[in-house]
Motif scaffolding. Structure first.
Motif, PDB file in Angstrom:
ATOM      1  N   THR A 215       7.318  11.543   3.148  1.00  0.00           N
ATOM      2  CA  THR A 215       6.221  11.952   4.015  1.00  0.00           C
ATOM      3  C   THR A 215       5.842  10.932   5.148  1.00  0.00           C
ATOM      4  N   VAL A 216       5.572   9.933   4.597  1.00  0.00           N
ATOM      5  CA  VAL A 216       5.113   8.528   5.470  1.00  0.00           C
ATOM      6  C   VAL A 216       6.458   8.206   6.273  1.00  0.00           C
ATOM      7  N   TYR A 217       7.690   8.167   5.679  1.00  0.00           N
ATOM      8  CA  TYR A 217       8.669   7.924   6.683  1.00  0.00           C
ATOM      9  C   TYR A 217       8.887   8.733   7.751  1.00  0.00           C
ATOM     10  N   ARG A 218       8.989   9.929   7.580  1.00  0.00           N
ATOM     11  CA  ARG A 218       8.917  11.063   8.703  1.00  0.00           C
ATOM     12  C   ARG A 218       7.767  10.842   9.589  1.00  0.00           C
ATOM     13  N   LYS A 219       6.461  10.527   9.277  1.00  0.00           N
ATOM     14  CA  LYS A 219       5.514  10.087  10.338  1.00  0.00           C
ATOM     15  C   LYS A 219       5.938   8.824  11.085  1.00  0.00           C
ATOM     16  N   SER A 220       6.590   7.823  10.564  1.00  0.00           N
ATOM     17  CA  SER A 220       6.663   6.650  11.059  1.00  0.00           C
ATOM     18  C   SER A 220       7.941   6.992  12.117  1.00  0.00           C
ATOM     19  N   GLN A 221       8.843   7.894  11.735  1.00  0.00           N
ATOM     20  CA  GLN A 221      10.036   8.183  12.825  1.00  0.00           C
ATOM     21  C   GLN A 221       9.359   8.635  14.303  1.00  0.00           C
ATOM     22  N   ALA A 232       7.612  -2.095  13.079  1.00  0.00           N
ATOM     23  CA  ALA A 232       7.388  -2.838  11.908  1.00  0.00           C
ATOM     24  C   ALA A 232       7.130  -1.793  10.807  1.00  0.00           C
ATOM     25  N   GLN A 233       6.410  -0.808  10.961  1.00  0.00           N
ATOM     26  CA  GLN A 233       5.733  -0.101  10.027  1.00  0.00           C
ATOM     27  C   GLN A 233       6.945   0.912   9.737  1.00  0.00           C
ATOM     28  N   LEU A 234       7.839   1.330  10.608  1.00  0.00           N
ATOM     29  CA  LEU A 234       8.952   2.348  10.313  1.00  0.00           C
ATOM     30  C   LEU A 234       9.983   1.459   9.294  1.00  0.00           C
ATOM     31  N   ARG A 235      10.011   0.058   9.533  1.00  0.00           N
ATOM     32  CA  ARG A 235      11.140  -0.547   8.710  1.00  0.00           C
ATOM     33  C   ARG A 235      10.744  -0.709   7.540  1.00  0.00           C
ATOM     34  N   THR A 238      10.971   2.562   5.790  1.00  0.00           N
ATOM     35  CA  THR A 238      12.506   2.741   5.469  1.00  0.00           C
ATOM     36  C   THR A 238      12.483   1.928   4.288  1.00  0.00           C
ATOM     37  N   ASN A 239      12.240   0.652   4.144  1.00  0.00           N
ATOM     38  CA  ASN A 239      12.485  -0.185   3.156  1.00  0.00           C
ATOM     39  C   ASN A 239      12.105   0.446   1.656  1.00  0.00           C
ATOM     40  N   VAL A 240      10.857   1.188   1.984  1.00  0.00           N
ATOM     41  CA  VAL A 240      10.276   1.791   0.612  1.00  0.00           C
ATOM     42  C   VAL A 240      11.332   2.889   0.158  1.00  0.00           C
ATOM     43  N   LEU A 241      11.487   3.670   1.270  1.00  0.00           N
ATOM     44  CA  LEU A 241      12.264   5.060   1.009  1.00  0.00           C
ATOM     45  C   LEU A 241      13.680   4.345   0.047  1.00  0.00           C
ATOM     46  N   VAL A 242      14.378   3.623   0.823  1.00  0.00           N
ATOM     47  CA  VAL A 242      15.698   3.004   0.424  1.00  0.00           C
ATOM     48  C   VAL A 242      15.669   2.583  -1.162  1.00  0.00           C
ATOM     49  N   TYR A 243      14.552   1.860  -1.260  1.00  0.00           N
ATOM     50  CA  TYR A 243      14.387   1.213  -2.321  1.00  0.00           C
ATOM     51  C   TYR A 243      14.352   2.235  -3.608  1.00  0.00           C
ATOM     52  N   VAL A 244      13.032   3.374  -3.307  1.00  0.00           N
ATOM     53  CA  VAL A 244      12.963   4.282  -4.411  1.00  0.00           C
ATOM     54  C   VAL A 244      14.167   5.066  -4.465  1.00  0.00           C
ATOM     55  N   LYS A 245      15.048   5.675  -3.809  1.00  0.00           N
ATOM     56  CA  LYS A 245      15.962   6.326  -4.069  1.00  0.00           C
ATOM     57  C   LYS A 245      17.224   5.446  -4.670  1.00  0.00           C
ATOM     58  N   ARG A 246      17.390   4.230  -4.580  1.00  0.00           N
ATOM     59  CA  ARG A 246      18.304   3.360  -5.387  1.00  0.00           C
ATOM     60  C   ARG A 246      17.681   3.288  -6.800  1.00  0.00           C
ATOM     61  N   ARG A 247      16.405   3.374  -6.928  1.00  0.00           N
ATOM     62  CA  ARG A 247      16.045   3.043  -8.391  1.00  0.00           C
ATOM     63  C   ARG A 247      16.128   4.444  -9.080  1.00  0.00           C
ATOM     64  N   LEU A 248      15.801   5.575  -8.255  1.00  0.00           N
ATOM     65  CA  LEU A 248      16.088   6.778  -8.872  1.00  0.00           C
ATOM     66  C   LEU A 248      17.377   6.919  -9.367  1.00  0.00           C
ATOM     67  N   ALA A 249      18.559   6.496  -8.481  1.00  0.00           N
ATOM     68  CA  ALA A 249      19.803   6.803  -8.782  1.00  0.00           C
ATOM     69  C   ALA A 249      20.046   5.856 -10.163  1.00  0.00           C
TER      70      ALA A 249
END
Length: 438
Positions: A215-221, A232-235, A238-249
């Motif tokens: 949700t936050v990532y889409r707003k930042s985009q 900087a906020q988008l970056r 993005t880091n948070v989203l990538v990190y979370v997806k990787r850890r879910l994997a």
């Protein structure tokens, strides 16, 4: 002396005038000068101590490395770039050595609450060093915070949480952030990493983090083109989203849902292709090896085993494993010595030599000559820490292929038949020689 030098620069007195000036200085001046210098040094020391307690690093060292060294011609620790010519080959070699001496985040690092803490509960010992945890704290501040955190109270709390040294204080701060904003993704990330005592619990937290993070990532985009702060906020988002997806994997991989883990990793690499430096492909390689999807492993290697990318033990030894797989089940040193090596055996031996050349510490762990310990959160490429991290996850894949460890043992023994240590034989970086085994 600084005062004298300043007078000399401003007024540029003659030698005689300078002599007269120095002769007029009284002992009180030198006492005052010494006292002032001591006072300033003491204030600097107190500030350094306060800064280190709060941020875990030296302010002077950070400023000198980040700002002063580039101004005086320092070399940045960046990975080598492709396409160098013969004229600058030596410079590229030096740059490669500097890149190899850089500390990297372990792509397969364990979960603190669900895995590292279990070791502490059983043995009473801490599996991670203070230095390793300090590096992780710096990573978290880099990945999960930005200048716009002051605009959101929950992010302000989390900015302080990542700097906390006490785990319970960090967890308490995460709950405070969730009270302010129930969709604070980084708060869920912290709870998943440190409070969850099982992988199942960690996965639940990460799923909540994913929902909030998307949700936050889409707003930042949508806000991205406005100004540098939104960039900087988008970056950060993005880091948070990538990190979370990787850890879910990684959660799915640990819970046995390997195909699901592979899909998440592939989608992640496709969605964020510029983030190859995060080494998500190493997570993918390990999952594909568990599926015994060797053709897919080869396809990943073909893409990432490239001279323009930083090498790793996972890349080099996985390539060697695939080559060994073709011949290891029928390989015999006695037979090979009588008839010579076949083309496929030569390829396998060369691949193992290449892997040993990159990191000669790995074979002792794969051959169980050295005991495995829990892998650290950060590794030094070509060092013993990388060897531990690789063998911890990949030993089972070598054992699964009949004769692979035997071929590794025979080839590795041959590579050690040098007068000088193997690291020096292979041009091992001097910054890593202290970590080798004699």
């Amino acid at each position: 002396m600084f005062f004298v030098l300043l007078v000399f620069i401003v007024k540029k007195p003659a030698a005689a005038d300078l002599t007269v000036f120095l002769s007029t200085l009284t002992p009180k001046f030198y006492v005052a000068l010494t006292g002032t210098s001591s006072l300033i040094s003491g204030l600097i020391f107190i500030f350094e101590w306060w800064y280190f307690q709060k941020y875990g690093t030296s302010f002077i060292e950070q400023v000198s490395v980040s700002h002063l060294r580039p101004l005086i011609g320092g070399v940045e620790n960046s990975p080598p770039v492709p396409g160098f010519s013969a004229n600058n080959g030596e410079n590229e070699t030096n740059r490669q050595s500097l890149s190899e001496c850089k500390v990297w985040r372990n792509p397969l690092n364990l979960f603190r609450g669900a895995e590292y803490s279990r070791y502490t509960w059983v043995t009473g010992k801490e599996p991670l060093t203070y230095y390793d945890m300090n590096l992780s704290a710096q990573d978290h501040q880099t990945f999960f915070t930005c200048d716009t955190d002051s605009l959101r109270p929950s992010d302000t709390v989390m900015q302080k949480a990542w700097r906390e040294r006490n785990p319970q204080a960090r967890i308490k701060a995460a709950y405070q952030a969730l009270e302010l904003n129930n969709d604070c993704a980084t708060a869920y990330v912290l709870l998943a990493e440190e409070e969850a005592t099982t992988i199942i619990d960690a996965e639940k937290y990460f799923k909540q983090a994913l929902k909030a993070g998307e949700t936050v990532y889409r707003k930042s985009q949508h806000c991205h083109p406005q100004n540098s702060q939104h960039e900087a906020q988008l970056r950060r988002d993005t880091n948070v989203l990538v990190y979370v997806k990787r850890r879910l994997a990684m959660c799915a991989r640990k819970l046995g849902r390997i195909k699901e883990a592979v899909k998440i990793m592939r989608d992640l690499m496709k969605e964020f292709p510029l983030l190859s430096m995060l080494n998500i492909h190493e997570n993918l390689l390990e999952a594909l090896l568990e599926l015994q999807a060797y053709a897919d492993v080869q396809a990943v290697l073909a893409k990432y085993d490239d001279i323009s990318l930083p090498k790793s033990a996972a890349i080099c030894y996985t390539a060697a494993l695939l080559k060994a797989r073709a011949v290891s089940d029928r390989f015999s040193p006695e037979t090979a010595s009588r008839r010579g090596l076949s083309t496929a055996e030569i390829n396998a031996v060369e691949a193992i030599h290449r892997a040993v050349e990159f990191n000669p510490h790995v074979p002792k762990y794969l051959l169980e000559m050295k005991s495995l310990i829990l892998p650290p959160e950060h590794i030094l490429k070509r060092g013993d820490s990388e060897a531990v991290a690789y063998a911890f996850f990949h030993l089972q894949h070598w054992k699964r292929i009949e004769g692979a460890l035997n071929l590794l043992h025979c080839t590795w023994e041959g590579s050690h038949c040098f007068v000088c240590p193997v690291e020096e034989q292979y041009g091992y970086p001097t910054c890593l020689l202290s970590s080798r085994d004699d």
